[in-house]
Design an enzyme around this catalytic site. Structure first.
Site, PDB file in Angstrom:
ATOM      1  N   TYR A 187       0.824  -1.213   0.000  1.00  0.00           N
ATOM      2  CA  TYR A 187       0.000   0.000   0.000  1.00  0.00           C
ATOM      3  C   TYR A 187       0.856   1.260   0.000  1.00  0.00           C
ATOM      4  O   TYR A 187       0.730   2.102  -0.892  1.00  0.00           O
ATOM      5  CB  TYR A 187      -0.955  -0.033   1.201  1.00  0.00           C
ATOM      6  CG  TYR A 187      -1.771  -1.298   1.183  1.00  0.00           C
ATOM      7  CD1 TYR A 187      -2.923  -1.380   0.404  1.00  0.00           C
ATOM      8  CD2 TYR A 187      -1.353  -2.445   1.861  1.00  0.00           C
ATOM      9  CE1 TYR A 187      -3.648  -2.563   0.322  1.00  0.00           C
ATOM     10  CE2 TYR A 187      -2.078  -3.630   1.782  1.00  0.00           C
ATOM     11  CZ  TYR A 187      -3.225  -3.681   1.007  1.00  0.00           C
ATOM     12  OH  TYR A 187      -3.928  -4.842   0.914  1.00  0.00           O
TER      13      TYR A 187
ATOM     14  N   GLU B  18      -9.932   6.560  -7.004  1.00  0.00           N
ATOM     15  CA  GLU B  18      -9.852   6.529  -5.536  1.00  0.00           C
ATOM     16  C   GLU B  18      -9.240   7.821  -5.016  1.00  0.00           C
ATOM     17  O   GLU B  18      -8.124   8.184  -5.377  1.00  0.00           O
ATOM     18  CB  GLU B  18      -9.026   5.322  -5.063  1.00  0.00           C
ATOM     19  CG  GLU B  18      -9.024   5.206  -3.547  1.00  0.00           C
ATOM     20  CD  GLU B  18      -8.545   3.852  -3.031  1.00  0.00           C
ATOM     21  OE1 GLU B  18      -7.910   3.113  -3.807  1.00  0.00           O
ATOM     22  OE2 GLU B  18      -8.834   3.547  -1.860  1.00  0.00           O
TER      23      GLU B  18
END
Ligand SMILES: *[C@@H]1O[C@H](CO)[C@@H](O)[C@H](O)[C@H]1NC(C)=O
Ligand SMILES: *[C@@H]1O[C@H](CO)[C@@H](O)[C@H](O)[C@H]1NC(C)=O
Ligand SMILES: *[C@@H]1O[C@H](CO)[C@@H](O)[C@H](O)[C@H]1NC(C)=O
Ligand SMILES: *[C@@H]1O[C@H](CO)[C@@H](O)[C@H](O)[C@H]1NC(C)=O
Length: 515
Positions: free
Chosen positions: A245, A487
Site C-alpha cells: 500500500y 480513488e
C-alpha cells in the site's frame, strides 16, 4: 450674493465633475478588482470550500459537530489493545485503514498550507482557516496518541489485506483492528521522521491559539526525530504488510525534511547543521529534480530550505543551503512549460502526469510547490528565475499552477471536474466504501460487495474528493472498481487545499517568518 451663487454653481459643477471622476475611478477600480481579485479568484475560493470538506468525509472516531450527514462514529475502540486511544485520525482513501505514513504527510502539508496561506483562507468572505486547523488537529491528536512512549510509534491501525476483502462502511466494522508499531528493534525512520515533521509544523500552527498543545507537539517532534535518526530503517521493512500500500523507498528524504521543519520551529542550529552535514551528503541528491509525494519529500525540503535563504537570516558560508535552492530551481524550471528544461511528463494538454495510479497527486503537488516558490520570489528581492539563460518571473510559476488547477477543476478534454462536488460534471462512481453504501444499509463484510458492483452512482457524495485522475491519454473511466483512477486520498486533498488557498486571493506575498 451673485458671486456666492456662482461660486455655489461652480462648487456644484465641481462636485458633479468630482462625482463623475470618483464614479469613473470606482468603476475602473471595480473592473480591475474583478480582473485581479474577483471572478478568477472566486473560482478557486469556491473550489477550496468544497475541497476542504473531504477531511470531514475521512474522519475516524467520535464525530463531534459532524457535517457529513452520511458519516457516523467509527473506530471507537481503535488502540484499545495497547491501552491507547487511536480512535481519531483519518482513513487514507476509500477503505477503513489508518496508515500513519501518508496520514502524517497529510498533516505536514496541511500545516504548511496553513502557515503560508492561513490569512488567505479567511480572505474575500471565506471563513476556512478554523476548519483547516480543526482538520489538522484531528490528525495531530491521533499522531500524539500513536506515540505512547519513547522509541515506540504505532504506524498502522487495521490490516489492509483483510480490510480489502470486505466492502463495508467504517461505521459498521465490528472486528478488532490490529495495530502495527515501529520500535528500536524494528525501526521506521521514514514514518517517525514524517511524524516529527508533521508535529513540528503543526506546533507553529497552534502556537498562538494553544501554546500548551503547541509545546507538546514540538517536544514529541524532537523526540521522534531523535528516534528516527538513531534507529535507522524503513518502516515497510519492519511492517512488511505496508509494502503493498505505502511502500517507503527510503528514509533519507524524511530525515532531511523533518530536520528542516524542526529548524523552522525551533531555529536550532543543530537542525540546520543536520541538513547541511553528512546526512545531506548521503541523501540530499542535489542537482537532481524529483517529484514531491507521500514517499519522497526531497523537492519539498528544497523549497522549504530555499525559504530560509530567500528571507536570509542564515549564514550559508559553505553554500550548502544554496545547493538546495539550486535544486529547487531545477525543479521549477522543469515544471514551467516554456522553460528550455521543461519536463516531458505532461499530457498533451499540459497536465503534469507521472504515474497511472493516482496521477493527479503529482500535478497538484507540483503546482503547490510552484505557488510557494513563486511567492517566496515575489516576497523577496529575488524576482528572477533563470532556466538555462531564459528568465522567468514569479507570475510564470503562478500561471503554471493555475493551469494545473484549472485542468483539475474542469478545463480539460473531458470538460469535467476531478473534485467531487465542484462544477457541473464530476465523478459519480468514486472508489470509496462509505460513499457507495447507503448509510442505513444492513450489509456487512462480504455481502457489501453488491454496493461495489452496483451500476447506480454512489448514494453519498464524497464531497471534496480529488480522484486519482486521467490516464496519459486524458481519458477517465468513471467506474467504482477503477481504483487506479477513481480513488481519492487525504494527502491529495492536503496538496489541493494548499494549492487552492494560494490561488483564492490575488496575494502573492507570504510572511517572512513562521510564528
Ligand atoms: C517492535 O515492532 C515489531 C514490528 O512491528 C513487532 O513485531 C515487535 O513485537 C515490536 N517489539 C516490541 C517489544 O513490541
Ligand atoms: C518496497 O521498496 C523497497 C525499497 O525500494 C523495494 O526493495 C521493495 O521491493 C518494494 N516492495 C514492493 C512490494 O514494491
Ligand atoms: C487510454 O489509455 C488507457 C490506459 O493506458 C487505455 O486503456 C485506453 O484504451 C486508452 N484510450 C484511448 C482512447 O486511447
Ligand atoms: C470493473 O468492472 C467491469 C464490469 O464488471 C469490468 O469490465 C472491468 O474490467 C472492471 N475493472 C477493474 C479495474 O476491475
Amino acid at each position: 450674493m451673485a458671486s456666492q451663487k456662482s461660486c455655489c454653481i461652480c462648487f456644484a459643477a465641481m462636485l458633479v465633475t468630482a462625482g463623475l471622476t470618483v464614479g469613473i475611478y470606482f468603476a475602473v477600480e471595480a473592473f480591475k478588482a474583478i480582473k485581479s481579485t474577483g471572478f478568477a479568484e472566486k473560482k478557486y475560493g469556491d473550489a477550496l470550500k468544497v475541497a476542504m470538506q473531504f477531511f470531514d468525509v475521512q474522519k475516524s472516531g467520535k464525530l463531534a459537530n459532524n457535517k457529513i450527514k452520511w458519516r457516523g462514529d467509527s473506530g471507537l475502540k481503535d488502540g484499545n489493545d495497547a491501552n491507547i486511544d487511536l480512535s481519531q485520525g483519518m482513513y487514507d482513501a476509500g477503505d477503513a485503514v489508518k496508515f500513519g505514513f501518508p496520514m502524517a504527510f497529510t498533516a505536514t502539508v496541511l500545516s504548511w498550507s496553513i502557515l503560508e496561506r492561513g490569512s488567505r483562507m479567511n480572505a474575500n468572505g471565506m471563513d476556512l482557516l478554523k476548519q483547516a486547523q480543526d482538520s489538522l488537529k484531528w490528525i495531530t491528536d491521533f499522531l500524539v496518541n500513536s506515540y505512547p512512549s519513547k522509541n515506540t510509534l504505532y504506524v498502522q491501525v487495521g490490516n489492509a489485506d483483510k480490510d480489502h476483502k470486505c466492502w463495508q462502511r467504517p461505521e459498521s466494522i465490528t472486528d478488532k483492528k490490529p495495530l502495527s508499531q515501529v520500535n528500536t528493534t524494528s525501526p521506521g525512520s521514514d514514518v517517525a521522521a514524517e511524524t516529527a515533521a508533521a508535529l513540528a509544523a503543526a506546533s507553529m500552527v497552534f502556537k498562538k491559539s494553544d501554546s500548551i498543545y503547541s509545546a507538546k507537539l514540538l517536544k514529541y517532534a524532537k523526540e521522534l526525530f531523535a528516534f528516527a535518526d538513531k534507529y535507522k530503517g524503513t518502516y515497510s521493512t519492519s511492517v512488511p504488510q505496508a509494502q503493498t500500500y505505502y511502500n517507503s523507498t527510503g528514509y533519507g528524504d524524511e530525515l532531511l525534511w523533518a530536520s528542516s521543519w524542526l529548524y523552522c520551529a525551533t531555529k536550532g542550529k543543530n537542525y540546520l547543521q543536520y541538513v547541511t552535514g553528512q546526512t545531506a551528503t548521503d541523501y540530499a541528491n542535489w542537482g537532481n529534480p524529483s517529484w514531491f509525494s507521500w514517499d519522497n519529500k526531497l523537492a519539498g525540503t528544497q523549497v522549504l530550505l530555499s525559504r530560509v535563504l530567500f528571507f536570509g537570516e542564515e549564514d550559508d558560508s559553505d553554500g550548502q543551503l544554496q545547493m538546495y535552492k539550486q535544486t529547487a530551481e531545477t525543479v521549477m524550471c522543469g515544471l514551467l512549460p516554456n522553460s528550455p528544461t521543461a519536463t516531458d511528463s505532461r499530457t498533451e494538454s499540459g497536465l503534469i502526469w507521472v504515474s497511472e495510479w493516482n496521477a493527479l497527486q503529482h500535478s497538484v503537488a507540483s503546482a503547490f510547490l510552484a505557488t510557494l516558490y513563486g511567492d517566496y520570489m515575489e516576497t523577496s528581492d529575488n524576482k528572477e528565475l533563470k532556466c538555462e539563460g531564459k528568465t522567468f518571473k514569479p507570475q510564470d510559476l503562478r500561471d503554471f499552477a493555475k493551469q494545473q488547477a484549472d485542468y483539475v477543476l474542469g478545463d480539460n478534454p473531458n470538460s469535467m471536474s476531478y473534485v467531487v462536488g465542484y462544477g457541473s460534471k464530476f465523478p459519480k462512481y468514486v472508489h470509496h466504501r462509505g460513499a457507495s453504501i447507503p448509510a442505513d444499509a444492513k450489509t456487512g463484510c462480504k455481502d457489501g460487495f453488491k454496493w461495489l458492483e452496483s451500476t447506480q452512482p454512489n448514494p453519498n457524495e464524497a464531497t471534496g474528493a480529488l480522484v486519482g485522475g486521467p490516464f496519459l491519454n486524458e481519458t477517465y473511466v468513471d467506474a467504482r472498481n477503477n481504483s487506479l483512477q477513481g480513488e481519492p486520498t487525504t494527502y491529495n486533498s492536503a496538496l489541493l487545499v494548499g494549492l487552492l488557498s494560494s490561488l483564492a486571493t490575488s496575494s502573492q506575498s507570504v510572511d517572512k517568518s513562521f510564528p
